[in-house]
Design a protein around this motif. Structure first.
Motif, PDB file in Angstrom:
ATOM      1  N   GLU A 176      20.351   6.318   7.035  1.00 48.39           N
ATOM      2  CA  GLU A 176      19.109   7.069   7.160  1.00 48.39           C
ATOM      3  C   GLU A 176      17.999   6.264   6.484  1.00 48.39           C
ATOM      4  OE1 GLU A 176      18.584   9.826   8.841  1.00 48.39           O
ATOM      5  OE2 GLU A 176      20.694  10.067   9.412  1.00 48.39           O
ATOM      6  N   PHE A 177      16.944   5.962   7.220  1.00 48.43           N
ATOM      7  CA  PHE A 177      15.868   5.146   6.675  1.00 48.43           C
ATOM      8  C   PHE A 177      14.750   6.036   6.133  1.00 48.43           C
ATOM      9  CE2 PHE A 177      18.052   2.524   9.808  1.00 48.43           C
ATOM     10  CZ  PHE A 177      18.297   1.388   9.068  1.00 48.43           C
ATOM     11  N   SER A 178      14.167   5.610   5.023  1.00 49.78           N
ATOM     12  CA  SER A 178      13.166   6.443   4.342  1.00 49.78           C
ATOM     13  C   SER A 178      11.893   5.643   4.080  1.00 49.78           C
ATOM     14  CB  SER A 178      13.731   6.977   3.019  1.00 49.78           C
ATOM     15  OG  SER A 178      14.192   5.915   2.197  1.00 49.78           O
ATOM     16  N   TRP A 179      11.321   5.089   5.132  1.00 46.29           N
ATOM     17  CA  TRP A 179      10.069   4.360   4.982  1.00 46.29           C
ATOM     18  C   TRP A 179       8.908   5.338   4.790  1.00 46.29           C
ATOM     19  CZ3 TRP A 179      12.600   2.457   9.815  1.00 46.29           C
ATOM     20  CH2 TRP A 179      13.474   1.394   9.544  1.00 46.29           C
ATOM     21  N   LYS A 180       7.896   4.891   4.048  1.00 43.71           N
ATOM     22  CA  LYS A 180       6.743   5.725   3.765  1.00 43.71           C
ATOM     23  C   LYS A 180       5.470   5.075   4.290  1.00 43.71           C
ATOM     24  CE  LYS A 180       8.818   7.273  -0.592  1.00 43.71           C
ATOM     25  NZ  LYS A 180       8.678   7.273  -2.073  1.00 43.71           N
ATOM     26  N   LYS A 181       4.466   5.896   4.532  1.00 40.16           N
ATOM     27  CA  LYS A 181       3.160   5.385   4.930  1.00 40.16           C
ATOM     28  C   LYS A 181       2.512   4.707   3.737  1.00 40.16           C
ATOM     29  CE  LYS A 181      -0.450   5.383   7.878  1.00 40.16           C
ATOM     30  NZ  LYS A 181      -0.432   4.867   9.255  1.00 40.16           N
ATOM     31  N   ALA A 182       2.093   3.468   3.904  1.00 45.41           N
ATOM     32  CA  ALA A 182       1.464   2.734   2.808  1.00 45.41           C
ATOM     33  C   ALA A 182       0.095   3.325   2.510  1.00 45.41           C
ATOM     34  CB  ALA A 182       1.335   1.266   3.165  1.00 45.41           C
ATOM     35  N   ASP A 183      -0.197   3.521   1.219  1.00 45.67           N
ATOM     36  CA  ASP A 183      -1.498   4.080   0.834  1.00 45.67           C
ATOM     37  C   ASP A 183      -2.513   3.008   0.452  1.00 45.67           C
ATOM     38  OD1 ASP A 183      -0.626   3.233  -1.650  1.00 45.67           O
ATOM     39  OD2 ASP A 183      -0.189   5.241  -2.399  1.00 45.67           O
ATOM     40  N   GLY A 184      -2.100   1.749   0.399  1.00 43.09           N
ATOM     41  CA  GLY A 184      -3.028   0.666   0.098  1.00 43.09           C
ATOM     42  C   GLY A 184      -3.315   0.461  -1.373  1.00 43.09           C
ATOM     43  N   LYS A 185      -2.730   1.278  -2.245  1.00 43.72           N
ATOM     44  CA  LYS A 185      -2.968   1.107  -3.684  1.00 43.72           C
ATOM     45  C   LYS A 185      -2.300  -0.170  -4.200  1.00 43.72           C
ATOM     46  CE  LYS A 185      -3.474   6.049  -4.666  1.00 43.72           C
ATOM     47  NZ  LYS A 185      -2.919   7.219  -5.393  1.00 43.72           N
ATOM     48  N   PHE A 195      12.211  -8.031   6.636  1.00 46.02           N
ATOM     49  CA  PHE A 195      13.006  -7.094   5.853  1.00 46.02           C
ATOM     50  C   PHE A 195      12.390  -6.851   4.475  1.00 46.02           C
ATOM     51  CE2 PHE A 195      15.955  -7.630   9.237  1.00 46.02           C
ATOM     52  CZ  PHE A 195      16.771  -6.516   9.207  1.00 46.02           C
ATOM     53  N   ALA A 196      11.663  -7.827   3.948  1.00 47.22           N
ATOM     54  CA  ALA A 196      10.913  -7.591   2.718  1.00 47.22           C
ATOM     55  C   ALA A 196       9.833  -6.539   2.965  1.00 47.22           C
ATOM     56  CB  ALA A 196      10.288  -8.889   2.220  1.00 47.22           C
ATOM     57  N   ALA A 197       9.158  -6.641   4.111  1.00 46.98           N
ATOM     58  CA  ALA A 197       8.107  -5.674   4.446  1.00 46.98           C
ATOM     59  C   ALA A 197       8.673  -4.260   4.561  1.00 46.98           C
ATOM     60  CB  ALA A 197       7.426  -6.086   5.753  1.00 46.98           C
ATOM     61  N   LEU A 198       9.801  -4.123   5.245  1.00 46.31           N
ATOM     62  CA  LEU A 198      10.412  -2.800   5.391  1.00 46.31           C
ATOM     63  C   LEU A 198      10.861  -2.244   4.044  1.00 46.31           C
ATOM     64  CD1 LEU A 198      12.490  -3.414   8.647  1.00 46.31           C
ATOM     65  CD2 LEU A 198      10.476  -1.950   8.417  1.00 46.31           C
ATOM     66  N   LYS A 199      11.379  -3.103   3.177  1.00 51.76           N
ATOM     67  CA  LYS A 199      11.793  -2.649   1.842  1.00 51.76           C
ATOM     68  C   LYS A 199      10.581  -2.192   1.029  1.00 51.76           C
ATOM     69  CE  LYS A 199      15.317  -2.548   0.372  1.00 51.76           C
ATOM     70  NZ  LYS A 199      16.292  -1.439   0.212  1.00 51.76           N
ATOM     71  N   LEU A 200       9.471  -2.909   1.120  1.00 50.64           N
ATOM     72  CA  LEU A 200       8.253  -2.495   0.419  1.00 50.64           C
ATOM     73  C   LEU A 200       7.782  -1.130   0.894  1.00 50.64           C
ATOM     74  CD1 LEU A 200       6.231  -5.846   0.415  1.00 50.64           C
ATOM     75  CD2 LEU A 200       7.285  -4.755  -1.568  1.00 50.64           C
ATOM     76  N   LEU A 201       7.927  -0.877   2.184  1.00 52.16           N
ATOM     77  CA  LEU A 201       7.476   0.398   2.754  1.00 52.16           C
ATOM     78  C   LEU A 201       8.333   1.572   2.298  1.00 52.16           C
ATOM     79  CD1 LEU A 201       6.478  -0.855   6.307  1.00 52.16           C
ATOM     80  CD2 LEU A 201       4.942   0.182   4.618  1.00 52.16           C
TER      81      LEU A 201
END
Length: 545
Positions: free
Chosen positions: A74-83, A97-103
């Motif tokens: 189950e993937f739990s990516w979040k909307k980036a808030d830009g902070k 995959f680094a980008a997806l992990k950051l999200l």
């Protein structure tokens, strides 16, 4: 209770579910004598073609007295808030995959990619074969998805201590890969399917607030001295219109791949202590008719099964150096992987079906810094090869690689008035007998091949070991040395000759704070899955350092 079970069947019995069920029940009875009902879940399939018989090893988990566990991620990516923002240089597996992990933490990834998106990249790749034209920023190595996008898409790795391999595979399935990659012992996606999967990954990252900047080359790092240490605040980027723009962020993840020579040059100028020379491997592509490899590996019995094109893995120790097969492409093609003019580099790829008329693999020789010293004088005569950094010892491997790729170009189509990307080639038997090949077989390498005395111009520390290894391989795989076997030069991009030093826990570059090198270009991983895990690890460690 959960039990791990393995059953062995003949290859032609794979579709007999009654037989497999009986074998599973028999295997379970050897471990469990109770009467509770069991539920079997398929885990992995591998092929065993040893000793003249084709067998399949099927691994299952038996759940006794409890419900079978759903292994779906189950993937739990979040909307980036830009902070918080992180610049990622490169859109290969490490970068994506680094980008997806950051999200997962809502951190905004800003991906800087020197190459083009997959659709435009395909046109540039086609021009390499049809016209011999190499776009230095859009080719088999550079562009959306990285070097693996237009390759076999091999997902097999032994790096099971670096991260969660299953999570990487399940991510690919989420974005459209065949679920069979979860159970095949040597999973692959195929060059005809991987671009669409990469596109979906990009769309998801953008949907969640990430950014992609194609045709944007990172030309320098924005640095500042803080507390006596050099910190990376961002990158200076040259965009498609040649204008330059600074991208500032909380950190920079460097996932530029094994062919970005300019990145190593930049690091050598601002932080030479961050680099060290490492071993790599150099050699040739060996191409056989697929039918011949299938005949050898399947002992002439492939027609009795539904097995695909046969694979092989060969390795030998020759004169204190490893010689081995690399990136074996069953039912595949040899492709031109140069990243600039006046060089020839070959690689291999396969479609998902692996159904071409040929099978090929790189056969390469372990190359150490002391080997390069033997031809250092000849390299130094080529002043145009990384001339500004010729006195940087850690970059000697890069200079050697560039020198050999140029020499290969000079011995290829350039010497015969043909396509600039026509590659030098020699029959394996002629290579061993040290003579010119008067006639050449049909090859999958579409820019064309030119008969050349590879045995004469390939550096002896490579060529001599290859010759010994071919004979050794033929003893273990009878028929490997045959009239049809063709050598195509040169395979030089198996890995980078340079390692970017980093802290083993924080993944931060030792010489530059807030720079996190990862993937094949860092010298710490090799292949799609290990690079993807390395990208994840960097992203996970980034804000904890």
């Amino acid at each position: 209770m959960i039990f791990d079970l393995s059953v062995i069947i003949k290859a032609q019995e794979e579709g007999d579910q009654n037989l497999i069920q009986k074998k599973l029940n028999d295997a379970l009875r050897q471990k469990y004598s109770g009467s509770q009902k069991a539920e079997f879940v398929f885990v992995k399939k591998s092929v065993d073609a040893r000793r003249g018989q084709l067998k399949l090893c099927l691994r299952y988990k038996a759940f006794v007295g409890e419900k079978a566990q759903d292994n779906k991620k189950e993937f739990s990516w979040k909307k980036a808030d830009g902070k918080k923002k992180v610049v990622i240089i490169g859109s290969g597996p490490a970068g994506l995959f680094a980008a997806l992990k950051l999200l997962e933490s809502g951190v905004q990834p800003i991906i800087i990619e020197r190459g083009k998106n997959t659709a435009d990249r395909k046109r540039d790749i086609a021009a390499i074969s049809s016209k011999g034209l190499v776009d230095a920023d859009s080719n088999y190595c550079f562009g959306e998805g990285g070097a693996g996008t237009f390759s076999d898409g091999k997902l097999y790795t032994r790096s099971n201590k670096r991260g969660n391999i299953d999570e990487i595979l399940q991510t690919f399935v989420f974005f459209g890969a065949d679920p069979k990659i979860l159970t095949d012992a040597h999973p692959h996606i195929g060059t005809n399917k991987l671009p669409q999967i990469v596109n979906k990954m990009r769309q998801k990252i953008i949907e969640l607030g990430g950014e992609f900047h194609f045709e944007s080359r990172a030309v320098d790092f924005v640095t500042k001295e803080i507390g006596g240490q050099k910190n990376v605040l961002g990158v200076l980027v040259q965009e498609a219109d040649k204008s330059q723009k600074e991208f500032l962020a909380d950190a920079v993840i460097l996932a530029s791949g094994h062919s970005a020579n300019d990145v190593y040059e930049s690091l050598a100028k601002i932080s030479p202590e961050s680099l060290e020379a490492k071993t790599f491997a150099v050699g040739v592509r060996v191409e056989h008719p697929r039918q011949l490899i299938d005949q050898i590996q399947y002992h002439g019995k492939r027609g009795q099964t539904n097995l695909g094109a046969a694979e092989y893995r060969l390795t030998s120790q020759i004169d204190e150096r490893g010689v081995y097969s690399f990136c074996m492409c069953p039912g595949g093609f040899v492709v031109p992987s140069a990243t600039g003019p006046e060089e020839i580099v070959v690689n291999g790829m396969s479609a998902a079906e692996r159904n071409s008329l040929w099978s090929n693999a790189a056969i390469v020789v372990e190359t150490r810094p002391e080997d390069i010293q033997k031809i250092a004088e000849e390299i130094s005569d080529n002043e145009e090869i990384l001339d500004s950094l010729k006195n940087v010892p850690t970059l000697a491997g890069l200079r050697f690689r560039k020198w050999l790729e140029r020499k290969t170009w000079l011995m290829g189509g350039k010497s015969a008035g043909l396509s600039e990307q026509a590659a030098p080639a020699q029959l394996m038997k002629d290579f061993l007998e040290k003579k010119k090949s008067d006639s050449m077989p049909r090859s999958s390498y579409t820019p064309g091949i030119v008969s050349s005395r590879i045995d004469q111009w390939l550096p002896p520390f490579i060529g001599d070991r290859l010759a010994k290894a071919f004979r050794a391989f033929d003893k273990n795989m009878r028929g490997f040395v045959c009239p049809e076997a063709l050598l195509i030069a040169s395979e030089t991009r198996t890995s980078t000759p340079v390692r970017i030093l980093r802290d083993k826990d924080s993944f931060e570059c030792l010489g530059l704070k807030r720079l996190f090198p990862c993937g094949e270009g860092s010298g710490w991983s090799g292949g799609i899955v290990s690079s993807a895990m390395d990208g994840q690890n960097c992203a996970s460690a980034l804000f904890s350092s």
